[in-house]
Structures are given as C-alpha cells and as structure tokens.
Design a protein around this motif. Structure first.
Motif, PDB file in Angstrom:
ATOM      1  N   GLU A   9       0.813  -1.216   0.000  1.00  0.00           N
ATOM      2  CA  GLU A   9       0.000   0.000   0.000  1.00  0.00           C
ATOM      3  C   GLU A   9       0.849   1.269   0.000  1.00  0.00           C
ATOM      4  O   GLU A   9       0.524   2.229  -0.692  1.00  0.00           O
ATOM      5  N   SER A  10       1.946   1.259   0.749  1.00  0.00           N
ATOM      6  CA  SER A  10       2.732   2.483   0.877  1.00  0.00           C
ATOM      7  C   SER A  10       4.193   2.299   0.506  1.00  0.00           C
ATOM      8  O   SER A  10       4.995   3.210   0.701  1.00  0.00           O
ATOM      9  N   ALA A  11       4.553   1.135  -0.032  1.00  0.00           N
ATOM     10  CA  ALA A  11       5.955   0.913  -0.375  1.00  0.00           C
ATOM     11  C   ALA A  11       6.069  -0.235  -1.376  1.00  0.00           C
ATOM     12  O   ALA A  11       5.186  -1.092  -1.474  1.00  0.00           O
ATOM     13  N   VAL A  12       7.176  -0.206  -2.119  1.00  0.00           N
ATOM     14  CA  VAL A  12       7.549  -1.340  -2.970  1.00  0.00           C
ATOM     15  C   VAL A  12       8.486  -2.216  -2.153  1.00  0.00           C
ATOM     16  O   VAL A  12       9.543  -1.755  -1.702  1.00  0.00           O
ATOM     17  N   ILE A  13       8.078  -3.438  -1.929  1.00  0.00           N
ATOM     18  CA  ILE A  13       8.860  -4.334  -1.068  1.00  0.00           C
ATOM     19  C   ILE A  13       9.917  -5.037  -1.914  1.00  0.00           C
ATOM     20  O   ILE A  13       9.597  -5.841  -2.777  1.00  0.00           O
ATOM     21  N   MET A  14      11.188  -4.678  -1.637  1.00  0.00           N
ATOM     22  CA  MET A  14      12.314  -5.332  -2.282  1.00  0.00           C
ATOM     23  C   MET A  14      12.832  -6.448  -1.365  1.00  0.00           C
ATOM     24  O   MET A  14      12.683  -6.378  -0.142  1.00  0.00           O
ATOM     25  N   GLY A  15      13.426  -7.456  -1.974  1.00  0.00           N
ATOM     26  CA  GLY A  15      13.956  -8.539  -1.172  1.00  0.00           C
ATOM     27  C   GLY A  15      15.130  -9.211  -1.852  1.00  0.00           C
ATOM     28  O   GLY A  15      15.357  -9.034  -3.055  1.00  0.00           O
ATOM     29  N   PHE A  16      15.882  -9.970  -1.078  1.00  0.00           N
ATOM     30  CA  PHE A  16      16.960 -10.777  -1.661  1.00  0.00           C
ATOM     31  C   PHE A  16      17.128 -12.055  -0.857  1.00  0.00           C
ATOM     32  O   PHE A  16      16.763 -12.144   0.315  1.00  0.00           O
ATOM     33  N   ARG A  17      17.705 -13.060  -1.517  1.00  0.00           N
ATOM     34  CA  ARG A  17      18.008 -14.343  -0.897  1.00  0.00           C
ATOM     35  C   ARG A  17      19.454 -14.679  -1.204  1.00  0.00           C
ATOM     36  O   ARG A  17      19.894 -14.549  -2.347  1.00  0.00           O
ATOM     37  N   VAL A  18      20.154 -15.147  -0.162  1.00  0.00           N
ATOM     38  CA  VAL A  18      21.553 -15.479  -0.333  1.00  0.00           C
ATOM     39  C   VAL A  18      21.905 -16.562   0.681  1.00  0.00           C
ATOM     40  O   VAL A  18      21.277 -16.664   1.740  1.00  0.00           O
ATOM     41  N   TRP A  19      22.894 -17.377   0.366  1.00  0.00           N
ATOM     42  CA  TRP A  19      23.316 -18.453   1.257  1.00  0.00           C
ATOM     43  C   TRP A  19      24.531 -18.005   2.062  1.00  0.00           C
ATOM     44  O   TRP A  19      25.451 -17.384   1.518  1.00  0.00           O
ATOM     45  N   VAL A  20      24.508 -18.342   3.365  1.00  0.00           N
ATOM     46  CA  VAL A  20      25.623 -18.019   4.258  1.00  0.00           C
ATOM     47  C   VAL A  20      25.927 -19.244   5.116  1.00  0.00           C
ATOM     48  O   VAL A  20      25.097 -20.154   5.248  1.00  0.00           O
ATOM     49  N   ASP A  21      27.130 -19.269   5.690  1.00  0.00           N
ATOM     50  CA  ASP A  21      27.468 -20.338   6.628  1.00  0.00           C
ATOM     51  C   ASP A  21      26.587 -20.226   7.872  1.00  0.00           C
ATOM     52  O   ASP A  21      26.314 -19.120   8.350  1.00  0.00           O
ATOM     53  N   THR A  22      26.157 -21.361   8.391  1.00  0.00           N
ATOM     54  CA  THR A  22      25.216 -21.373   9.516  1.00  0.00           C
ATOM     55  C   THR A  22      25.757 -20.617  10.720  1.00  0.00           C
ATOM     56  O   THR A  22      25.028 -19.869  11.372  1.00  0.00           O
TER      57      THR A  22
END
Length: 289
Positions: A240-253
């Motif tokens: 409604e009030s923003a464009v939701i950007m996102g990302f996915r990345v792998w990291v060591d636990t």
C-alpha cells in the motif's frame, strides 16, 4: 491389708522389670548382629557408590574416545549408572537374608506398580531411546521445539529421561524426552549453510532498478555471502505504501546472525547515501474549525 497390697505391687513390678531385663539380654546378640549388618550395609553402599562413579566415568571416557555421538555417550552412562545401582541394592538386600526369589518377586511387583504410576517416566525413557536412534538433533545443535514457549537453545545434554538446552541468555531448559519425541523440532544448525532472506520497503518514487543494483553490490561485497550459491534480488510485493524489495543469499550457519545484522545496517546506510527512500507509516491529522 494396705501394707500387704503395697508389698505385692512392688513384687509384681520387680518381676516385670526382671522379665524385661531377661528379654533384653536374650535379644542383645540379635540386636548387635542386626546393627553390625546395618553398618556393613551402609559401608557397602558407600563403597559401591564410589566404585559405580568410577565405572560410569570410565564408560563415558571410553564412549567418547570411540567417537560416538556425545548424546549417546551421555545416555549410555546414565543407563549404566541406574543398572549398577539396582544391582548394588539387590546384593545388599540379599546380605540381610532376603531370599532372591522373594526379592525378585518384590521387584517385579514394584516394577509393575511404578510402571503404572510413572507412565510419563517410561515414555520419557522410550523417547530418549528414539531420539538416540533416529538422531533428529545432537549435542551442540540449536533447536526450536514447536508448541513449547521459549523452548529453544543449544542442546547441552541428552540424558535417559530429559534433554537440557542452553538458551541464548544461558538459561537451562529441561524438556522431557517424551515431549521431544512427539512434537515438531526445528534443527537450526543441522546444515552447514542457511539461506538468508531480507526484505525492505522503498518509496514508489524511488528508482527500482537502482535499488536492485545497490542490493546486488551489497551482497557481492559482503565477506560472508556465498557467491557460488544462489544469490537473487527481486521485487517481492507492491504494498500500500511501499515497494517491497527482497533478496536471498546463502551463508554459513555459524555466521547467519552476524551477516543478517550487518546486511540490515549496510542496506540502511547505502539507501540513505544514494537517496533511496525507505518509507514508514505516517499519520496525517486534519483540524477542522
């Protein structure tokens, strides 16, 4: 008459005292013998407890050196300790003249009674065996127990009936094995890598393509992100009030939380630097005269 009655009463009391004295003298050997047995039993229990502690310690070290799972070593040590104490008590009881058949029948009856009274304890014992057999987690894993508020932490001990967790703030959380074997468990550290996902809202007036480039640069430059694995930046939602950007990345636990906190800070700093607005909820108040 009064004098004769008094004399007779004194004689009766004297006779009773003599009877008690004779009875006590007759039972002195038996009382002494029983007292010696009690003292010997106490000494035997103390010596046996010391020996059992040494045996359990030796078993635990042997299991650890054989590279068995730490939880298995703890469970087997607890089981050996209980069995040895049962044998010790059995041997001490027979030394008092209790027949082995009678003692076995007594133990059997007591076992059935305790089994009915301690069904939860038996389910915890069976649950511990299931946990060690199927190994949904091991000592050192970080787990989250579904349906148990606040029951999450690093597995410290897996014993015969209970499992102990250490929370982030170093609290001991003791959970019955029966509960663990009958609920959903999330093992956070079961794998060497975890997928990290972060979402952030930007203004509708902001340049989406430029925001994607900034996020890609942040991921590429971070020392703990895995470039050899999937790394993707995307537009998740037109809210409604923003464009939701996102990302996915792998990291060591073991670097998951440090990386997550660092990336959140870096996103805010870089968006501010390049003029990408992060909107927040605002309230417009209109005053009518």
């Amino acid at each position: 008459m009064n004098l004769d009655s008094t004399v007779q009463t004194v004689q009766e009391v004297g006779n009773q005292v003599n009877q008690y004295k004779q009875m006590f003298e007759n039972y002195i050997p038996d009382i002494t013998k029983f007292g010696i047995k009690v003292v010997l039993a106490i000494v035997a229990f103390w010596v046996g407890s010391t020996v059992i502690k040494g045996i359990v310690k030796f078993v635990r070290k042997s299991l650890t050196k054989s590279r068995l799972d730490t939880g298995v070593a703890q469970f087997m040590s607890s089981l050996v300790k209980i069995v040895l104490y049962i044998l010790l008590i059995f041997n001490i009881s027979t030394s008092f003249g209790v027949k082995e058949s009678s003692l076995a029948a007594l133990l059997g009856t007591a076992g059935v009674t305790l089994g009915l009274a301690l069904q939860g304890g038996l389910s915890n014992l069976a649950g511990g065996m299931m946990l060690l057999l199927f190994k949904p987690f091991q000592v050192g894993d970080y787990i989250v127990v579904n349906g148990q508020n606040g029951s999450e932490g690093t597995v410290s001990k897996i014993e015969i009936c209970y499992t102990t967790l250490l929370s982030i703030d170093n609290k001991h959380i003791v959970i019955p094995n029966g509960t663990l074997s009958n609920t959903t468990i999330t093992n956070v550290t079961a794998r060497d890598q975890r997928r990290l996902e972060i979402k952030v809202g930007i203004s509708y007036n902001a340049d989406i393509q430029r925001a994607k480039e900034i996020l890609e640069d942040i991921l590429t430059e971070d020392p703990d992100t895995r470039e050899d694995e999937e790394m993707v930046v995307f537009v998740d939602e037109l809210a409604e009030s923003a464009v939701i950007m996102g990302f996915r990345v792998w990291v060591d636990t073991d670097r998951y939380w440090d990386t997550r906190w660092r990336l959140n800070q870096r996103i805010k700093e870089d968006f501010d630097y390049y003029g990408i607005e992060i909107p927040y909820n605002q309230l417009d108040v209109h005053l009518h005269k």
